[in-house]
Enzyme design. Structure first.
Site, mmCIF file in Angstrom:
data_model
loop_
_atom_site.group_PDB
_atom_site.id
_atom_site.type_symbol
_atom_site.label_atom_id
_atom_site.label_comp_id
_atom_site.label_asym_id
_atom_site.label_seq_id
_atom_site.Cartn_x
_atom_site.Cartn_y
_atom_site.Cartn_z
ATOM 1 C CD GLU A 8 -2.873 1.040 2.469
ATOM 2 O OE1 GLU A 8 -2.915 -0.007 3.137
ATOM 3 O OE2 GLU A 8 -3.681 1.980 2.604
ATOM 4 C CG ASN A 35 -7.760 2.308 5.464
ATOM 5 O OD1 ASN A 35 -8.636 1.513 5.133
ATOM 6 N ND2 ASN A 35 -7.284 2.364 6.695
ATOM 7 C CG ASN A 39 -9.392 -1.167 1.611
ATOM 8 O OD1 ASN A 39 -9.023 -2.341 1.688
ATOM 9 N ND2 ASN A 39 -9.221 -0.294 2.599
ATOM 10 C CD GLU A 40 -10.276 -2.517 6.049
ATOM 11 O OE1 GLU A 40 -10.158 -1.426 6.643
ATOM 12 O OE2 GLU A 40 -9.655 -3.540 6.404
ATOM 13 C CE1 TYR A 67 -3.445 -6.507 8.862
ATOM 14 C CE2 TYR A 67 -5.621 -5.529 8.831
ATOM 15 C CZ TYR A 67 -4.412 -5.779 8.211
ATOM 16 O OH TYR A 67 -4.175 -5.291 6.956
ATOM 17 C CD GLU A 84 -6.164 -4.771 4.261
ATOM 18 O OE1 GLU A 84 -6.017 -4.490 5.472
ATOM 19 O OE2 GLU A 84 -6.583 -3.958 3.419
ATOM 20 C CD GLN A 118 0.136 -2.675 3.782
ATOM 21 O OE1 GLN A 118 0.981 -2.100 3.117
ATOM 22 N NE2 GLN A 118 -0.983 -2.061 4.165
HETATM 23 O O1 AHR Z 1 -3.112 -2.870 6.051
HETATM 24 C C1 AHR Z 1 -3.312 -1.708 6.783
HETATM 25 C C2 AHR Z 1 -4.739 -1.202 6.705
HETATM 26 O O2 AHR Z 1 -5.585 -2.107 7.371
HETATM 27 C C3 AHR Z 1 -5.347 -1.096 5.329
HETATM 28 O O3 AHR Z 1 -5.044 0.105 4.710
HETATM 29 C C4 AHR Z 1 -6.814 -1.186 5.604
HETATM 30 O O4 AHR Z 1 -7.514 -1.735 4.528
HETATM 31 C C5 AHR Z 1 -6.901 -2.018 6.855
HETATM 32 O O5 AHR Z 1 -7.714 -1.422 7.807
#
Ligand code: AHR
Length: 497
Positions: free
Chosen positions: A26, A71, A171-172, A243, A291, A348
């Site tokens: 990103e 993001n 995205n999201e 995460y 992700e 990432q």
């Molecule tokens: O990977 C970091 C961030 O985590 C990304 O930009 C977003 O999509 C997620 O919240």
């Protein structure tokens, strides 16, 4: 402590889609600037790409890399990142509160991906923009020539189209933090119309609709159901993001987090299939877990940083040995769902919550999580096997009946190899594994790789490789039964051929 497993070459879940070993770059922190790209670095090539980083990326054998966000993409004008560098604008980057120089854009990233031997998973901005910008971008990237945007690409020095196959529709979009956050109905309508238009430009693409940002979102899983009601026939995948962290320092609970991830995956599959049934559709929607990782070490540092600098250190988690164990378990979880999880991106790849770290102007090194990811990517190709596991269990703060053994097997028919991936979650005791592999007649042990460390909090830093795998794992095979001793809190890769 003893556990049993049966692996039979006839009991297959599905062929593994190699794209489950994907990753993500990103425009965030030092992922691009100071990560993959640093002109003037001693290892930089003529385009400014760091060769030391490329070498490490190649070790991971990454099949696909998501780009440019995250993001970031929800405020990105892709046109800013193409054409002569000197006329590219500097912009306020609102998602991560930095300044984006646009020195690297779509074409440079395509160049880098070629060098890294990987495919690009592109994302379009459905935050501040929509159908028009998306159709222009795909024309710019995927059409041979003879039209305004494809000819512009040629004028920018890229005669051949990039032919990006996989595209994320935003995205999201369920997250209130997202620029242009939408309700499920608003997003679903925009996503389906964008999908239809993009496919008119290039019918050969594959499209990913945004699922929930994490399993704990208040709108999960109604978000998925509503989005798919709108988009079902127009998209191919729905995304999942997740995460985990261990801020309370509860290792037993942390290592059990894949129980939650497994439930997340099952619920998304159920939701896809509910919509399928409702629509009487013949089509199956698959999952793109685009992700996933451990992310929490850097939260505090990031909350104190001043805004509006160029490529500051952001999300620079320094990963511990215990993080590597959970990453191993997360990879095992994908393999267990190989029939539906067709893509996944470790978020990432460089510097930002990443297996690879760099110093600006200095070295590049492997974090602890590099190793399970590398092993799975190297050896986890072929068929995912339906492992039958009988393991003693434990209870933790949030979970009951957590198996100490988290394991599965991969059968590579071509190379005639069987690989067992196993995590022993026990904090103090080794696990004696007995694995019935009778259907693999004549197979011998090639190696037993182990990642272990006395200290769960051990980390790697520049010039300090404290957590590295060894191949002195203890296992033996006789009469079709493999016996292995799995050290306490260890990641194991047992290869047979
Ligand atoms: O990977 C970091 C961030 O985590 C990304 O930009 C977003 O999509 C997620 O919240």
């Amino acid at each position: 402590l003893k556990a049993k497993m049966v692996l039979d070459k006839e009991y297959k879940i599905a062929p593994i889609d190699n794209r489950i070993y994907g990753s993500f770059i990103e425009h965030l922190g030092r992922a691009v600037y100071g990560g993959i790209y640093e002109p003037g670095h001693p290892t930089a090539d003529s385009n400014g790409f760091r060769r030391d980083v490329l070498e490490l990326v190649k070790e991971l054998n990454v099949p696909i890399v998501r780009y440019p966000g995250g993001n970031f993409v929800s405020g990105y004008n892709w046109e800013d990142g193409v054409g002569p560098r000197e006329s590219r604008p500097r912009r306020l980057e609102l998602a991560w509160r930095t300044i984006e120089t646009n020195e690297v854009g779509t074409n440079e990233f395509a160049d880098w991906a070629k060098l890294a031997n990987t495919e690009v998973m592109m994302a379009v901005n459905l935050g501040t923009r929509g159908i028009d910008a998306a159709r222009n971008l795909i024309e710019y990237c995927n059409i041979d020539g003879g039209t305004y945007w494809s000819d512009l690409r040629k004028a920018h020095g890229y005669k051949e189209p990039h032919r990006f196959k996989t595209w994320c529709l935003g995205n999201e979009m369920d997250g209130p933090w997202q620029i242009g956050h939408k309700t499920a109905d608003e997003y679903g309508r925009l996503a389906v119309e964008t999908a239809k238009t993009m496919r008119q430009v290039d019918p050969s693409i594959e499209l990913v609709a945004c699922g929930s940002s994490h399993v704990g979102m208040p709108t999960f899983p109604q978000w998925e159901a509503t989005v798919l009601e709108h988009t079902y026939e127009a998209v191919d995948y729905i995304s999942l993001h997740q995460y985990y962290g261990n801020p309370q320092n509860d290792a037993a609970n942390f290592l059990a987090r894949t129980m939650d991830m497994d439930r997340f995956i099952r619920t998304v599959i159920a939701t896809c299939d509910f919509v399928k049934a409702k629509k009487r559709s013949k089509k199956t929607i698959n999952l793109s877990f685009d992700e996933w990782n451990v992310w929490y070490h850097s939260h505090e540092a990031d909350s104190k940083r001043d805004p509006w600098s160029i490529a500051p250190p952001q999300l620079e988690d320094v990963y511990t040995f215990e993080d590597a164990l959970l990453v191993g378990s997360m990879l095992i979880t994908f393999l267990k769902h190989a029939d539906r999880v067709k893509m996944a991106c470790l978020a990432q790849l460089v510097n930002v919550i990443a297996p690879i770290m760099t110093d600006n102007g200095g070295s590049a090194w492997r974090q602890t999580i590099f190793f399970p990811y590398m092993h799975a990517s190297q050896f986890g190709r072929g068929y995912a096997l339906n492992a039958v596991v009988a393991s003693p269990v434990y209870d933790s703060k949030d979970y009951t009946d957590v198996p100490y053994l988290d394991a599965t097997g991969v059968y590579n028919e071509e190379s005639e190899e069987l690989t067992i991936f196993a995590v022993n979650r026990h904090l103090s005791e080794p696990l004696a594994l007995e694995c019935d592999v009778r259907s693999f007649a004549g197979y011998e042990i090639v190696e037993h790789i182990v990642l272990e460390h006395d200290d769960l909090k051990a980390v790697n830093r520049a010039g300090e490789a404290n957590v590295v795998p060894h191949t002195n794992g203890r296992s033996a095979i006789s009469d079709g039964v493999l016996e292995a001793s799995l050290a306490r809190t260890s990641w194991n890769v047992i290869r047979l051929a």
